[in-house]
Write a protein that holds these residues in place. Structure first.
Motif, PDB file in Angstrom:
ATOM      1  N   GLU A  85      21.197  83.365  90.511  1.00 46.27           N
ATOM      2  CA  GLU A  85      20.553  84.652  90.798  1.00 46.27           C
ATOM      3  C   GLU A  85      21.545  85.806  90.638  1.00 46.27           C
ATOM      4  O   GLU A  85      21.211  86.852  90.081  1.00 46.27           O
ATOM      5  CB  GLU A  85      19.938  84.655  92.197  1.00 46.27           C
ATOM      6  N   GLU A  86      22.762  85.607  91.121  1.00 46.56           N
ATOM      7  CA  GLU A  86      23.773  86.661  90.977  1.00 46.56           C
ATOM      8  C   GLU A  86      24.177  86.818  89.514  1.00 46.56           C
ATOM      9  O   GLU A  86      24.365  87.945  89.038  1.00 46.56           O
ATOM     10  CB  GLU A  86      24.995  86.362  91.859  1.00 46.56           C
ATOM     11  N   ALA A  87      24.288  85.727  88.790  1.00 47.36           N
ATOM     12  CA  ALA A  87      24.620  85.807  87.361  1.00 47.36           C
ATOM     13  C   ALA A  87      23.535  86.587  86.615  1.00 47.36           C
ATOM     14  O   ALA A  87      23.848  87.457  85.787  1.00 47.36           O
ATOM     15  CB  ALA A  87      24.785  84.409  86.776  1.00 47.36           C
ATOM     16  N   LYS A  88      22.275  86.313  86.922  1.00 51.12           N
ATOM     17  CA  LYS A  88      21.173  87.036  86.274  1.00 51.12           C
ATOM     18  C   LYS A  88      21.243  88.527  86.601  1.00 51.12           C
ATOM     19  O   LYS A  88      21.063  89.369  85.724  1.00 51.12           O
ATOM     20  CB  LYS A  88      19.825  86.454  86.699  1.00 51.12           C
ATOM     21  N   ARG A  89      21.531  88.838  87.850  1.00 47.17           N
ATOM     22  CA  ARG A  89      21.645  90.253  88.242  1.00 47.17           C
ATOM     23  C   ARG A  89      22.766  90.942  87.467  1.00 47.17           C
ATOM     24  O   ARG A  89      22.591  92.041  86.937  1.00 47.17           O
ATOM     25  CB  ARG A  89      21.901  90.359  89.749  1.00 47.17           C
ATOM     26  N   LEU A  90      23.908  90.271  87.362  1.00 40.46           N
ATOM     27  CA  LEU A  90      25.042  90.855  86.644  1.00 40.46           C
ATOM     28  C   LEU A  90      24.770  90.972  85.151  1.00 40.46           C
ATOM     29  O   LEU A  90      25.179  91.947  84.514  1.00 40.46           O
ATOM     30  CB  LEU A  90      26.311  90.037  86.900  1.00 40.46           C
ATOM     31  N   LEU A  91      24.089  90.002  84.588  1.00 44.23           N
ATOM     32  CA  LEU A  91      23.740  90.076  83.165  1.00 44.23           C
ATOM     33  C   LEU A  91      22.824  91.262  82.888  1.00 44.23           C
ATOM     34  O   LEU A  91      22.955  91.931  81.868  1.00 44.23           O
ATOM     35  CB  LEU A  91      23.060  88.774  82.706  1.00 44.23           C
ATOM     36  N   LYS A  92      21.901  91.525  83.804  1.00 46.02           N
ATOM     37  CA  LYS A  92      20.953  92.632  83.636  1.00 46.02           C
ATOM     38  C   LYS A  92      21.592  93.992  83.860  1.00 46.02           C
ATOM     39  O   LYS A  92      21.218  94.960  83.213  1.00 46.02           O
ATOM     40  CB  LYS A  92      19.799  92.507  84.638  1.00 46.02           C
ATOM     41  N   THR A  93      22.520  94.072  84.810  1.00 47.48           N
ATOM     42  CA  THR A  93      22.941  95.389  85.290  1.00 47.48           C
ATOM     43  C   THR A  93      24.369  95.796  84.945  1.00 47.48           C
ATOM     44  O   THR A  93      24.773  96.904  85.283  1.00 47.48           O
ATOM     45  CB  THR A  93      22.800  95.459  86.829  1.00 47.48           C
ATOM     46  N   THR A  94      25.114  94.904  84.305  1.00 49.10           N
ATOM     47  CA  THR A  94      26.504  95.253  83.983  1.00 49.10           C
ATOM     48  C   THR A  94      26.804  94.943  82.524  1.00 49.10           C
ATOM     49  O   THR A  94      26.021  94.291  81.839  1.00 49.10           O
ATOM     50  CB  THR A  94      27.514  94.461  84.853  1.00 49.10           C
ATOM     51  N   GLU A  95      27.957  95.408  82.105  1.00 47.16           N
ATOM     52  CA  GLU A  95      28.453  95.097  80.764  1.00 47.16           C
ATOM     53  C   GLU A  95      29.558  94.049  80.821  1.00 47.16           C
ATOM     54  O   GLU A  95      30.279  93.854  79.847  1.00 47.16           O
ATOM     55  CB  GLU A  95      28.989  96.382  80.099  1.00 47.16           C
ATOM     56  N   ALA A  97      31.726  90.803  80.587  1.00 41.05           N
ATOM     57  CA  ALA A  97      31.706  89.689  79.646  1.00 41.05           C
ATOM     58  C   ALA A  97      31.200  88.445  80.361  1.00 41.05           C
ATOM     59  O   ALA A  97      31.329  88.313  81.584  1.00 41.05           O
ATOM     60  CB  ALA A  97      33.109  89.442  79.097  1.00 41.05           C
ATOM     61  N   LEU A  98      30.640  87.526  79.611  1.00 43.52           N
ATOM     62  CA  LEU A  98      30.098  86.301  80.172  1.00 43.52           C
ATOM     63  C   LEU A  98      31.139  85.548  81.000  1.00 43.52           C
ATOM     64  O   LEU A  98      30.846  85.065  82.095  1.00 43.52           O
ATOM     65  CB  LEU A  98      29.547  85.398  79.056  1.00 43.52           C
ATOM     66  N   LYS A  99      32.355  85.479  80.502  1.00 45.92           N
ATOM     67  CA  LYS A  99      33.429  84.788  81.223  1.00 45.92           C
ATOM     68  C   LYS A  99      33.682  85.445  82.580  1.00 45.92           C
ATOM     69  O   LYS A  99      33.874  84.763  83.583  1.00 45.92           O
ATOM     70  CB  LYS A  99      34.702  84.767  80.379  1.00 45.92           C
ATOM     71  N   GLU A 100      33.651  86.770  82.631  1.00 49.11           N
ATOM     72  CA  GLU A 100      33.859  87.478  83.894  1.00 49.11           C
ATOM     73  C   GLU A 100      32.716  87.212  84.877  1.00 49.11           C
ATOM     74  O   GLU A 100      32.948  86.993  86.065  1.00 49.11           O
ATOM     75  CB  GLU A 100      33.970  88.985  83.652  1.00 49.11           C
ATOM     76  N   ILE A 101      31.500  87.209  84.367  1.00 42.39           N
ATOM     77  CA  ILE A 101      30.336  86.939  85.215  1.00 42.39           C
ATOM     78  C   ILE A 101      30.420  85.523  85.762  1.00 42.39           C
ATOM     79  O   ILE A 101      30.236  85.291  86.957  1.00 42.39           O
ATOM     80  CB  ILE A 101      29.021  87.150  84.437  1.00 42.39           C
ATOM     81  N   MET A 102      30.717  84.603  84.890  1.00 38.88           N
ATOM     82  CA  MET A 102      30.820  83.204  85.270  1.00 38.88           C
ATOM     83  C   MET A 102      31.840  83.029  86.398  1.00 38.88           C
ATOM     84  O   MET A 102      31.570  82.370  87.398  1.00 38.88           O
ATOM     85  CB  MET A 102      31.216  82.395  84.037  1.00 38.88           C
ATOM     86  N   GLU A 103      32.988  83.639  86.253  1.00 39.83           N
ATOM     87  CA  GLU A 103      34.038  83.536  87.274  1.00 39.83           C
ATOM     88  C   GLU A 103      33.626  84.244  88.560  1.00 39.83           C
ATOM     89  O   GLU A 103      33.897  83.772  89.653  1.00 39.83           O
ATOM     90  CB  GLU A 103      35.348  84.096  86.736  1.00 39.83           C
ATOM     91  N   GLU A 104      32.959  85.374  88.417  1.00 38.11           N
ATOM     92  CA  GLU A 104      32.540  86.150  89.589  1.00 38.11           C
ATOM     93  C   GLU A 104      31.545  85.388  90.464  1.00 38.11           C
ATOM     94  O   GLU A 104      31.532  85.557  91.678  1.00 38.11           O
ATOM     95  CB  GLU A 104      31.919  87.475  89.127  1.00 38.11           C
ATOM     96  N   VAL A 105      30.712  84.564  89.847  1.00 47.28           N
ATOM     97  CA  VAL A 105      29.700  83.846  90.621  1.00 47.28           C
ATOM     98  C   VAL A 105      30.134  82.438  91.019  1.00 47.28           C
ATOM     99  O   VAL A 105      29.377  81.722  91.671  1.00 47.28           O
ATOM    100  CB  VAL A 105      28.332  83.800  89.894  1.00 47.28           C
ATOM    101  N   GLY A 106      31.353  82.031  90.659  1.00 49.11           N
ATOM    102  CA  GLY A 106      31.876  80.778  91.173  1.00 49.11           C
ATOM    103  C   GLY A 106      31.946  79.607  90.211  1.00 49.11           C
ATOM    104  O   GLY A 106      32.141  78.472  90.644  1.00 49.11           O
ATOM    105  N   TYR A 107      31.794  79.862  88.918  1.00 43.07           N
ATOM    106  CA  TYR A 107      31.941  78.779  87.944  1.00 43.07           C
ATOM    107  C   TYR A 107      33.295  78.892  87.254  1.00 43.07           C
ATOM    108  O   TYR A 107      33.801  79.995  87.060  1.00 43.07           O
ATOM    109  CB  TYR A 107      30.827  78.825  86.892  1.00 43.07           C
TER     110      TYR A 107
END
Length: 136
Positions: A85-95, A97-107
């Motif tokens: 859910e947090e990854a989806k929110r970040l994908l929709k609302t931020t620019e 990078a995928l790697k940053e999102i992945m790390e931010e949500v715990g993967y």
């Protein structure tokens, strides 16, 4: 004798009801505390069953069974759902990078993240970002 038996059975029923009520009360508190802890910590890639169980003084198998019995959802599936859910929110609302999102949500493993994301959403994270932003 019948009256005495009736009286003893009545007392036993009251004790059983009291014990059940106390147990349910403690279960609610444990579940709420455990859920709040997970919601605060799900972004930590090291969060796992043993960490959660240890935090609450439980064995891993009991923590898993307890959480599933109370919610109908496995502990790790719940953590994954929060992360997605947090990854989806970040994908929709931020620019980001995928790697940053992945790390931010715990993967930590991008292949695992993409595989799980696609399994849940039916598209890759980048496809999801493009679809939710109206670009294809």
């Amino acid at each position: 004798m019948d009256e005495l038996e009736h009286l003893v059975v009545g007392i036993c029923l009251k004790v059983c009801k009291y014990v059940t009520k106390q147990k349910e009360s403690k279960n609610v508190v444990l579940l709420e505390t455990m859920t709040a802890y997970i919601e605060r910590k799900y972004m930590d890639h090291s969060l796992d069953l043993e960490t959660i169980a240890g935090k609450f003084g439980l064995s891993g198998s009991y923590a898993t069974r307890f959480f599933k019995d109370q919610t109908g959802c496995s502990l790790m599936r719940y953590i994954d759902s929060l992360r997605m859910e947090e990854a989806k929110r970040l994908l929709k609302t931020t620019e980001l990078a995928l790697k940053e999102i992945m790390e931010e949500v715990g993967y930590v493993d991008i292949t695992n993240f993409i595989r799980k994301f696609k399994k849940v959403e039916g598209v890759t994270p980048i496809q999801y970002r493009n679809l939710t932003r109206g670009t294809v």
